[in-house]
Scaffold this motif. Structure first.
Motif, short mmCIF file in Angstrom:
data_model
loop_
_atom_site.label_atom_id
_atom_site.label_comp_id
_atom_site.label_asym_id
_atom_site.label_seq_id
_atom_site.Cartn_x
_atom_site.Cartn_y
_atom_site.Cartn_z
N ARG A 162 34.46 40.01 42.89
CA ARG A 162 34.61 39.90 44.34
C ARG A 162 35.87 40.57 44.84
NH1 ARG A 162 33.81 33.45 44.21
NH2 ARG A 162 35.01 33.86 42.33
N GLY A 163 36.63 41.17 43.94
CA GLY A 163 37.91 41.78 44.29
C GLY A 163 37.84 42.84 45.37
N PRO A 164 36.89 43.80 45.31
CA PRO A 164 36.83 44.82 46.36
C PRO A 164 36.63 44.24 47.76
CG PRO A 164 35.56 45.53 44.45
CD PRO A 164 35.96 44.10 44.19
N VAL A 165 35.78 43.22 47.88
CA VAL A 165 35.58 42.61 49.19
C VAL A 165 36.85 41.90 49.63
CG1 VAL A 165 34.21 40.97 50.52
CG2 VAL A 165 33.12 42.36 48.76
N LEU A 166 37.50 41.19 48.70
CA LEU A 166 38.77 40.54 49.02
C LEU A 166 39.79 41.57 49.48
CD1 LEU A 166 40.73 38.14 49.03
CD2 LEU A 166 41.10 38.53 46.59
#
Length: 482
Positions: A7-11
């Motif tokens: 989920r890092g890119p969205v975060l």
């Protein structure tokens, strides 16, 4: 949970989007002299900030509702696009009037970004994870408070103030592209949900008049004047009409259950008080540090930055507290820190060291972090997925109203003390801040800090409203990262 996770890119995209609006105020403040030299309009420049605040605040609750109707992703992309377009127009401004108008466009974008960003965090992460996620978002505000003024001064001195707005173009496009590609949101419900156009118009109009009256009363016109009567009286009348319309609306923009929900009431009280306290600290602590304690602008900025250090630390560690002892205990801890920090702030005097002022801001930041961030987590966990947007929008709106009330009330307190010391409001109005003697400015700001301390005690009310444990209506699987 980190930026390298699935989920890092969205975060990361959400963090960049929040950075656009978080840095906006701090980066622009140091560029005001350069902007006025280039465009003129010295008497109009406060509206650069007021126009932005107005359009952001009045659209926040509406956008929260739209996030539930049309989805978080479309609203977030709309907000980023609007903010970027507004930034480009600001960079091309040919007059102060044009810049103010385009700042209002930026505010429209910010009014969509802020509730959508917080709602997306609630969708992506479970209740146990949201404390860390809130810590990431809070760290963006902290970095913006420190980096923004320096970056604004750098652009103004060595490039052009217009770069303050041009820099938003690549950042906004990057955030939009990543969100478009990596954020996989469940489609919006297919059932037709009528748009409450009348309610949206009335809440926006009432909010605009209320904020206008609070922001300009006592500054552009006296509090006891026909302008204040029109603004505040009109806001009251439109609010009454809004309530009547909402009672009959099929799908109201601000449903009545929002104000009957115990967790949401606690979160909105916390947001409102935080808006007042934040305004008091960020507006008056730098003035006290420079004009009373004799510190330079840089050191005064570092004193305020201590608040931005305490908040993200508390936000990221609050999960351990509310998961073990409950939300009520976490909010009581935060209100205790906030009260302690406010008391330290109220005890600062002309002979106090600067580190005491900074320590007050640090403790206040811890208190706000242990109150506001857990309140948002509790609020998002206590409502269903399709209600999360409107609940988040209402909370953000409460904080905006708190900031406006802080501008009005704290400014009125400071002006009253100055007028009393100088022998009348006319004498006070003819003296610039830089020319006020310490014997006048110190008691005026001390009165402001005492008012901040009293407001901080109101956070106990948020703690009393909050239940110890929140019944979870969690649907985090509704949104994922591809």
């Amino acid at each position: 949970m980190g930026l390298r996770s699935e989920r890092g890119p969205v975060l990361g995209s959400v963090m960049i989007s929040v950075a656009l609006i978080a840095m906006d105020a701090t980066i622009l403040a140091t560029a005001v002299p350069a902007i006025v030299r280039d465009l003129g309009g010295f008497t109009q420049f406060p509206w650069m900030f007021s126009a932005y605040l107005l359009t952001q605040a009045i659209t926040t609750p509406i956008n929260g509702k739209l996030a539930d109707v049309f989805g978080r992703k479309p609203l977030m992309l709309f907000g980023i696009l609007t903010f970027v377009v507004g930034s480009v127009l600001c960079a091309l401004s040919w007059s102060m009037g044009a810049l103010i108008a385009f700042r209002a466009v930026q505010g429209l974008g910010a009014g969509a970004i802020q509730p959508a960003a917080v709602t997306i965090m609630g969708d992506l992460y479970s209740m146990a994870e949201r404390a860390v996620a809130q810590g990431y978002i809070a760290s963006v505000w902290a970095m913006s408070a420190v980096v923004g003024p320096a970056l604004g001064g750098l652009f103004s001195d060595h490039l052009s103030w217009r770069w303050i707005f041009w820099i938003n173009l690549p950042l906004g496009l990057l955030a939009a592209v990543v969100l478009w590609v990596r954020f996989d949101e469940a489609p919006a419900p297919h059932e037709r949900r009528p748009i409450d156009g009348k309610g949206a118009f009335l809440v926006a109009s009432a909010s605009a008049l209320l904020l206008l009256g609070l922001l300009e009363g006592g500054i552009r016109w006296p509090w006891w004047s026909w302008q204040s009567a029109v603004a505040l009286g009109g806001a009251t009348l439109l609010t009454v009409l809004f309530v009547r319309v909402e009672l009959r609306a099929a799908d109201p923009v601000l449903p009545g259950w929002l104000f009957r929900h115990r967790v949401l009431n606690a979160a909105m009280v916390a947001g409102f008080v935080a808006g007042v306290v934040m305004l008091g600290v960020t507006s008056y602590v730098p003035v006290y540090a420079q004009q009373v304690l004799g510190a330079g602008a840089t050191m005064a900025g570092f004193a305020v930055a201590a608040l931005a250090i305490g908040w993200p630390f508390a936000a990221s560690t609050s999960g351990r507290i509310y998961l073990r002892w409950g939300f009520k205990a976490c909010l009581f801890l935060g209100s205790g820190f906030a009260a302690l920090g406010a008391v330290i702030l109220a005890l600062v005097g002309p002979d106090s060291p600067l580190w005491l002022l900074a320590s007050a801001c640090l403790v206040l930041g811890l208190g706000l972090g242990y109150v506001v961030s857990p309140s948002i987590v509790a609020m998002q966990s206590a409502v269903e997925f399709r209600q999360r947007g409107v609940a988040t929008g209402a909370n953000m709106f409460a904080r905006s109203i708190g900031s406006a009330v802080g501008v009005a009330s704290l400014g009125a307190i400071a002006n009253a003390v100055v007028a009393n010391r100088l022998g009348g409001s006319e004498a006070a109005g003819s003296v610039d801040l830089e020319d006020l003697p310490v014997t006048v400015l110190d008691p005026a700001l001390q009165a402001v800090f005492l008012a901040v301390a009293l407001c901080a005690l109101l956070l106990v009310g948020a703690a009393l409203l909050m239940p110890s444990h929140v019944v979870q209506e969690d649907n985090s699987a509704e949104a994922t990262s591809e």
